[in-house]
Design a protein around this motif. Sequence first.
Motif, PDB file in Angstrom:
ATOM      1  N   ARG A 231       5.314 -10.386  -9.157  1.00 49.94           N
ATOM      2  CA  ARG A 231       4.176  -9.391  -9.965  1.00 49.94           C
ATOM      3  C   ARG A 231       2.888  -9.138  -9.547  1.00 49.94           C
ATOM      4  N   GLU A 232       2.925  -9.186  -8.695  1.00 51.55           N
ATOM      5  CA  GLU A 232       1.385  -9.255  -7.097  1.00 51.55           C
ATOM      6  C   GLU A 232       1.805  -9.296  -5.977  1.00 51.55           C
ATOM      7  N   THR A 233       1.351  -8.557  -4.643  1.00 52.18           N
ATOM      8  CA  THR A 233       1.494  -8.685  -3.735  1.00 52.18           C
ATOM      9  C   THR A 233      -0.102  -8.835  -2.413  1.00 52.18           C
ATOM     10  N   THR A 234      -0.254  -9.117  -1.965  1.00 52.16           N
ATOM     11  CA  THR A 234      -1.529  -9.099  -1.757  1.00 52.16           C
ATOM     12  C   THR A 234      -1.698  -9.679   0.256  1.00 52.16           C
ATOM     13  N   THR A 235      -1.998  -8.779   0.877  1.00 49.37           N
ATOM     14  CA  THR A 235      -2.800  -9.500   2.217  1.00 49.37           C
ATOM     15  C   THR A 235      -2.858 -10.964   2.379  1.00 49.37           C
ATOM     16  N   GLY A 236      -2.683 -11.494   2.988  1.00 52.36           N
ATOM     17  CA  GLY A 236      -2.941 -12.810   3.280  1.00 52.36           C
ATOM     18  C   GLY A 236      -2.441 -13.196   4.667  1.00 52.36           C
ATOM     19  N   HIS A 237      -2.124 -14.953   5.174  1.00 54.33           N
ATOM     20  CA  HIS A 237      -1.639 -14.868   6.095  1.00 54.33           C
ATOM     21  C   HIS A 237      -2.488 -13.934   7.431  1.00 54.33           C
ATOM     22  N   ALA A 238      -3.289 -14.096   7.375  1.00 51.56           N
ATOM     23  CA  ALA A 238      -3.951 -13.057   9.009  1.00 51.56           C
ATOM     24  C   ALA A 238      -2.952 -11.664   8.948  1.00 51.56           C
ATOM     25  N   ASP A 239      -2.598 -10.708   7.346  1.00 53.89           N
ATOM     26  CA  ASP A 239      -2.124  -9.571   7.802  1.00 53.89           C
ATOM     27  C   ASP A 239      -2.817  -8.572   7.967  1.00 53.89           C
ATOM     28  N   LEU A 240      -4.421  -8.998   7.530  1.00 54.12           N
ATOM     29  CA  LEU A 240      -5.404  -7.762   7.409  1.00 54.12           C
ATOM     30  C   LEU A 240      -6.030  -7.671   8.557  1.00 54.12           C
ATOM     31  N   HIS A 241      -5.742  -7.199  10.448  1.00 50.15           N
ATOM     32  CA  HIS A 241      -6.056  -7.566  11.368  1.00 50.15           C
ATOM     33  C   HIS A 241      -5.688  -6.281  12.082  1.00 50.15           C
ATOM     34  N   TRP A 242      -6.620  -5.988  13.451  1.00 48.81           N
ATOM     35  CA  TRP A 242      -6.486  -4.868  13.692  1.00 48.81           C
ATOM     36  C   TRP A 242      -5.133  -4.136  14.544  1.00 48.81           C
ATOM     37  N   THR A 243      -3.932  -4.772  14.760  1.00 52.36           N
ATOM     38  CA  THR A 243      -2.587  -4.249  14.924  1.00 52.36           C
ATOM     39  C   THR A 243      -1.963  -4.090  14.342  1.00 52.36           C
ATOM     40  N   ASN A 244      -2.717  -3.771  12.622  1.00 54.37           N
ATOM     41  CA  ASN A 244      -2.297  -3.511  11.684  1.00 54.37           C
ATOM     42  C   ASN A 244      -2.892  -2.388  10.634  1.00 54.37           C
ATOM     43  N   VAL A 245      -3.471  -1.344  11.853  1.00 57.90           N
ATOM     44  CA  VAL A 245      -4.573  -0.814  10.793  1.00 57.90           C
ATOM     45  C   VAL A 245      -4.796   0.288  12.224  1.00 57.90           C
ATOM     46  N   THR A 246      -4.728   1.680  12.059  1.00 56.20           N
ATOM     47  CA  THR A 246      -4.241   2.822  12.266  1.00 56.20           C
ATOM     48  C   THR A 246      -5.632   4.284  12.446  1.00 56.20           C
ATOM     49  N   ARG A 247      -5.427   4.517  13.720  1.00 60.39           N
ATOM     50  CA  ARG A 247      -6.788   5.328  13.639  1.00 60.39           C
ATOM     51  C   ARG A 247      -6.952   6.315  12.329  1.00 60.39           C
ATOM     52  N   ALA A 248      -8.246   6.950  12.490  1.00 57.89           N
ATOM     53  CA  ALA A 248      -7.985   7.921  11.142  1.00 57.89           C
ATOM     54  C   ALA A 248      -6.679   9.579  10.965  1.00 57.89           C
ATOM     55  N   PRO A 249      -6.417   9.292   9.755  1.00 58.38           N
ATOM     56  CA  PRO A 249      -6.524   8.537   9.103  1.00 58.38           C
ATOM     57  C   PRO A 249      -5.974   7.266   8.866  1.00 58.38           C
TER      58      PRO A 249
ATOM     59  N   VAL B 296      -4.662   3.908   7.618  1.00 66.87           N
ATOM     60  CA  VAL B 296      -4.048   3.852   7.013  1.00 66.87           C
ATOM     61  C   VAL B 296      -3.369   2.292   7.332  1.00 66.87           C
ATOM     62  N   LEU B 297      -3.508   1.432   6.901  1.00 69.33           N
ATOM     63  CA  LEU B 297      -2.634  -0.721   6.216  1.00 69.33           C
ATOM     64  C   LEU B 297      -1.016  -0.568   6.251  1.00 69.33           C
ATOM     65  N   LEU B 298      -1.223  -0.882   7.395  1.00 71.29           N
ATOM     66  CA  LEU B 298       0.497  -1.207   7.902  1.00 71.29           C
ATOM     67  C   LEU B 298       0.412  -2.891   7.095  1.00 71.29           C
TER      68      LEU B 298
END
Length: 55
Positions: A29-47, A49-51
């Motif tokens: 029913r729901e997904t979320t970042t976890g297990h270290a998904d949110l780190h610098w290799t998954n983020v872009t510069r301006a604008p 964007v989280l990948l």
Amino acid sequence: MPTDRESVRQTWIDRNFRRFLGIDPVRIRETTTGHADLHWTNVTRAPLVLLDWEN
């Protein structure tokens, strides 16, 4: 960033819950970042964007 993480998808749950557990499949029913998904290799510069490569 190298990883050995895997994502569980609804198709896998539908196919295997009854087969291996003998119960009806649950629904994702729901997904979320976890297990270290949110780190610098998954983020872009301006604008900004989280990948999420799994989904």
